[in-house]
Design a protein around this motif. Structure first.
Motif, mmCIF file in Angstrom:
data_model
loop_
_atom_site.group_PDB
_atom_site.id
_atom_site.type_symbol
_atom_site.label_atom_id
_atom_site.label_comp_id
_atom_site.label_asym_id
_atom_site.label_seq_id
_atom_site.Cartn_x
_atom_site.Cartn_y
_atom_site.Cartn_z
ATOM 1 N N ILE A 3 0.868 -1.493 -0.060
ATOM 2 C CA ILE A 3 -0.276 0.023 0.104
ATOM 3 C C ILE A 3 1.311 1.223 -0.021
ATOM 4 O O ILE A 3 0.554 2.518 -0.671
ATOM 5 N N LEU A 4 1.836 1.405 0.759
ATOM 6 C CA LEU A 4 2.668 2.388 1.132
ATOM 7 C C LEU A 4 3.456 2.881 0.177
ATOM 8 O O LEU A 4 3.682 4.027 -0.578
ATOM 9 N N SER A 5 3.742 1.405 -1.082
ATOM 10 C CA SER A 5 4.895 1.003 -2.384
ATOM 11 C C SER A 5 4.288 2.240 -3.535
ATOM 12 O O SER A 5 4.205 2.691 -4.442
ATOM 13 N N LEU A 6 2.772 2.384 -3.415
ATOM 14 C CA LEU A 6 1.697 3.040 -4.265
ATOM 15 C C LEU A 6 1.393 4.046 -4.651
ATOM 16 O O LEU A 6 1.591 4.929 -3.367
ATOM 17 N N SER A 7 1.662 5.240 -6.018
ATOM 18 C CA SER A 7 1.651 6.201 -5.874
ATOM 19 C C SER A 7 -0.188 6.483 -4.536
ATOM 20 O O SER A 7 -1.205 5.674 -5.099
ATOM 21 N N HIS A 8 0.140 8.078 -4.844
ATOM 22 C CA HIS A 8 -0.898 8.122 -3.497
ATOM 23 C C HIS A 8 -2.288 8.768 -4.182
ATOM 24 O O HIS A 8 -2.886 8.248 -3.735
ATOM 25 N N GLU A 9 -1.863 8.612 -5.550
ATOM 26 C CA GLU A 9 -3.166 8.686 -6.996
ATOM 27 C C GLU A 9 -3.641 7.351 -7.009
ATOM 28 O O GLU A 9 -5.044 7.276 -7.523
#
Length: 278
Positions: free
Chosen positions: A229-235
């Protein structure tokens, strides 16, 4: 593994269990980990302190800051944020993992225990998010992740322990609200919850005993899900109430036996609270 070099992650309740597992997973990718918790001295019945986990973080390849903190105390939270920024220059992610649990109904739950659950669960999320917000705004990929469940209003989740349910659903409602409120700051806000019971001290003391562990998964499944989750873009991901197994499946993970606590057992794993039968 995705690099988290120079990313600073604050984790509440990180001296053991799921918080520790997430800390070590992110540390292995080079993150700066702020290990917060109440336990600074070894406990006779509970393994781990903020200092032992900080040492493990450093050994895993990350940088650590251990901060003794009670999430009920807004001054201590603000001091933790100040220390974090002084040490690492900012905050990229806040993981609200600290929790209090007592599975009793309204009739028999002591008022002090009711207050404790509301303060440690939903109220702490509010205070921590508000304190970290000025620095999350400055991050290139900011995340707030709360360990709270999807909301199911089935009576079975209300009848026997409504006070606890209220405190955890409160976390989820706050997260969903912040996901909308903080869109303008490009901050991703999501929740994560385990499909099966996780083998932790809380399970041993409150839900069953260590014998229950044979029906559990390890905290590594939550650590792997949180890391992705943290590795994914905030968008990419915002305003979602995620369950570890289904989320990891969506990310291409298919081997879930690796997470079984007792790999010699062939029994059916136990669903966690708030997970409705599929």
């Amino acid at each position: 593994m995705t690099s988290m070099e120079n990313k600073t992650i604050v984790i509440t309740g990180a001296s053991r269990g799921i918080g520790r597992a997430i800390a070590l997973k992110c540390a292995a990718a080079g993150a700066n980990i702020v290990v917060t918790g109440k336990t600074s001295e070894p406990h006779s019945k509970l393994p781990g302190t903020i200092h032992s986990v900080a040492a493990e973080v450093e050994a895993a390849g990350g940088k650590a800051l251990a901060v003794q903190m009670d999430v009920r105390d807004e001054q201590q939270i603000q001091q933790m944020v100040t220390q974090t920024v002084e040490r690492f220059g900012g905050i990229d992610a806040l993981i609200n993992n600290a929790g209090a649990i007592k599975l009793l109904p309204v009739e028999t739950l002591p008022i002090k225990r009711y207050d404790l659950m509301q303060q440690v669960n939903s109220r702490a999320l509010f205070i921590c998010a508000q304190a970290a917000l000025p620095y999350l705004k400055k991050s290139s990929n900011p995340h707030i992740l709360s360990l709270s469940p999807p909301i199911s209003l089935q009576p079975k989740w209300l009848k026997k322990f409504a006070p606890y349910t209220l405190s955890k659903y409160g976390m989820t409602i706050l997260a969903l609200g912040m996901a909308e409120e903080f869109k303008k700051y490009h901050i991703a806000v999501n929740t994560l919850w385990p499909k099966t019971v996780i083998a932790t001290a809380a399970v041993a003391f409150e839900v069953g005993s260590e014998e229950t562990f044979q029906y559990c998964r390890t905290a590594d499944i939550m650590a792997d899900a949180a890391f992705k989750i943290l590795s994914l873009s905030h968008e990419t991901l915002n305003g979602q109430t995620l369950v570890d197994e289904s989320f990891l499946k969506s990310q291409g993970i298919s081997d879930f036996e690796q997470y079984r606590y007792d790999r010699t057992a062939n029994n059916t794993l136990m669903n966690d609270l708030f997970i409705d039968d599929e």
